[in-house]
Design an enzyme around this catalytic site. Structure first.
Site, PDB file in Angstrom:
ATOM      1  N   LYS A 111     -13.640  -9.854  -2.888  1.00 37.67           N
ATOM      2  CA  LYS A 111     -12.796 -10.877  -3.525  1.00 37.67           C
ATOM      3  C   LYS A 111     -13.159 -11.092  -4.988  1.00 37.67           C
ATOM      4  O   LYS A 111     -12.293 -11.397  -5.802  1.00 37.67           O
ATOM      5  CB  LYS A 111     -12.874 -12.197  -2.764  1.00 37.67           C
ATOM      6  CG  LYS A 111     -12.268 -12.074  -1.386  1.00 37.67           C
ATOM      7  CD  LYS A 111     -11.535 -13.308  -0.946  1.00 37.67           C
ATOM      8  CE  LYS A 111     -10.680 -12.928   0.247  1.00 37.67           C
ATOM      9  NZ  LYS A 111     -10.119 -14.049   0.945  1.00 37.67           N
ATOM     10  N   LYS A 194      -7.240  -3.700   5.434  1.00 39.17           N
ATOM     11  CA  LYS A 194      -6.787  -4.693   6.417  1.00 39.17           C
ATOM     12  C   LYS A 194      -5.532  -5.413   5.927  1.00 39.17           C
ATOM     13  O   LYS A 194      -5.353  -5.595   4.721  1.00 39.17           O
ATOM     14  CB  LYS A 194      -7.932  -5.662   6.766  1.00 39.17           C
ATOM     15  CG  LYS A 194      -7.984  -6.911   5.954  1.00 39.17           C
ATOM     16  CD  LYS A 194      -8.964  -7.949   6.482  1.00 39.17           C
ATOM     17  CE  LYS A 194      -8.994  -9.094   5.485  1.00 39.17           C
ATOM     18  NZ  LYS A 194      -8.900 -10.415   6.004  1.00 39.17           N
ATOM     19  N   LYS A 197      -3.348 -11.634   3.372  1.00 36.75           N
ATOM     20  CA  LYS A 197      -2.448 -12.531   2.645  1.00 36.75           C
ATOM     21  C   LYS A 197      -2.471 -12.227   1.158  1.00 36.75           C
ATOM     22  O   LYS A 197      -1.511 -12.476   0.456  1.00 36.75           O
ATOM     23  CB  LYS A 197      -2.946 -13.973   2.786  1.00 36.75           C
ATOM     24  CG  LYS A 197      -2.817 -14.564   4.141  1.00 36.75           C
ATOM     25  CD  LYS A 197      -3.294 -16.016   4.053  1.00 36.75           C
ATOM     26  CE  LYS A 197      -3.847 -16.479   5.353  1.00 36.75           C
ATOM     27  NZ  LYS A 197      -5.052 -17.275   5.224  1.00 36.75           N
TER      28      LYS A 197
END
Ligand code: ATP
Ligand code: LTN
Length: 332
Positions: A111, A194, A197
């Site tokens: 992230k 994966k 969102k």
């Protein structure tokens, strides 16, 4: 006594991965265990969130839980920021967890990306807050998708170090529950990433609120290889996109991978994709419909969250007091 805790971030559209990896399993567990389900808005702001959108997403995730079959009367359903014990315990855990442990967290690395200097401090200590979420209730079992395994190991390390350092048995050893045939749903565009969102392309995921047409479109365009379906599950190895679609079908249809492969052996992906689209529409569209109904009455959703927060607080407060006493904090 077994107690379940789990959470989802209100950071955008919920997708099939959230549903199959987490929420659907919660629905099944709620009849067997005491369950606490949380919309983790404090985790969400570890990356920038527009306040208006955060409020809307928080209500939308709560609506998705209820629409998927979570009963807010038998379970506790609330948003994290309404129960201050999460933040208070997280601070104590910031002082228990070691920098070396946090440096190993792959989600932070993903992230934060290349510009790590510019990531928030909150993103770095995100797993400590997650441990606080769970341990504020002394939860014993945590149903999540596979991507959260590493965070749960850190939660166990924190619990053990706390117990060891203070010579107590305050916290239980938490068990992850990683259930079903789709514990890691992959992107429809890239079978090695994966479904997420935060992936910019909406074609990479099926959102819970997608229309029937959108579902058909996205599955039709999903990446596959030119081979037909194999006649046994072992034939899916090294075919990540094919394996992903089979896993999704198995999870949605409550079948084993072997049963799905047996049913479609030798068929082309265009045939299989049509069947998958129909199944996905049949399972997801009623949830979307119910979510839309629930979202019409914001006051009702807010009331559910308020009631949940009160019940959550009643469990967390005595545990927090016990921890504060153990640490040596004076209090009235
Ligand atoms: P992002 O990918 O943007 O970080 P997210 O989609 O992972 O967000 P979270 O709120 O972080 O969403 O996750 C909520 C729950 O859904 C967690 O239990 C997580 O393990 C599960 N989950 C998320 N993505 C997947 C996936 N692709 N497959 C299976 N489970 C998933
Ligand atoms: N980090 C989780 C969300 C989350 C969570 C939790 C899950 C926050 N607190 C406690 C289980 C238990 C994620 O899905 N990204």
């Amino acid at each position: 006594m077994a107690r379940i805790f789990s959470g989802v971030q209100p950071t955008g559209n919920l997708h099939l991965g959230n549903y199959l990896g987490a929420i659907r399993n919660w629905v099944r567990l709620q009849t067997q265990y005491e369950c606490i389900f949380c919309v983790v808005d404090m985790h969400a702001i570890t990356v920038w969130q527009d306040p208006k959108e955060l409020r809307a997403s928080t209500r939308e995730v709560a609506a998705a839980f209820i629409a998927s079959g979570i009963d807010p009367k038998s379970c506790i359903l609330f948003n994290q920021s309404q129960v201050s014990a999460h933040a208070e315990l997280a601070w104590i855990f910031n002082c228990v967890a070691r920098l070396g442990w946090l440096n190993r967290m792959t989600q932070f690395k993903e992230k934060a990306g290349k510009d790590r200097e510019n990531a928030s401090a909150g993103l770095y200590v995100y797993p400590n807050l997650m441990a606080a979420d769970i341990l504020a209730y002394k939860a014993t079992h945590v149903p999540v998708g596979e991507d959260q395994k590493q965070h749960l190991e850190l939660c166990r390390d924190i619990a053990q170090k706390f117990n060891h350092d203070y010579g107590t048995e305050t916290f239980p050893v938490v068990e992850p529950l990683i259930l079903g045939e789709a514990t890691r749903v992959m992107s429809l565009r890239d079978g090695t990433r994966k479904m997420s969102k935060s992936e910019p392309s909406d074609m990479s995921r099926i959102n819970l609120t997608d229309s029937a047409d959108q579902i058909v479109q996205k599955i039709r365009k999903a990446k596959t290889d030119p081979e037909p379906l194999p006649d046994n599950a072992a034939g899916l190895e090294a075919r990540p996109e094919a394996a992903n679609l089979v896993n999704i079908y198995a999870a949605l249809g409550d079948l084993s991978r072997d049963a799905v492969v047996a049913q479609f052996a030798g068929k082309t992906f265009s045939v299989f994709k049509d069947a998958l689209s129909q199944l996905a529409i049949e399972k997801l569209n009623p949830i979307a419909e119910r979510m839309r109904e629930l979202m019409q009455d914001q006051g009702q959703i807010d009331a559910v969250l308020r009631d949940g927060a009160e019940r959550a607080n009643a469990i967390a407060q005595p545990i927090l007091r016990e921890v504060q006493d153990t640490v040596g904090f004076l209090r009235p």
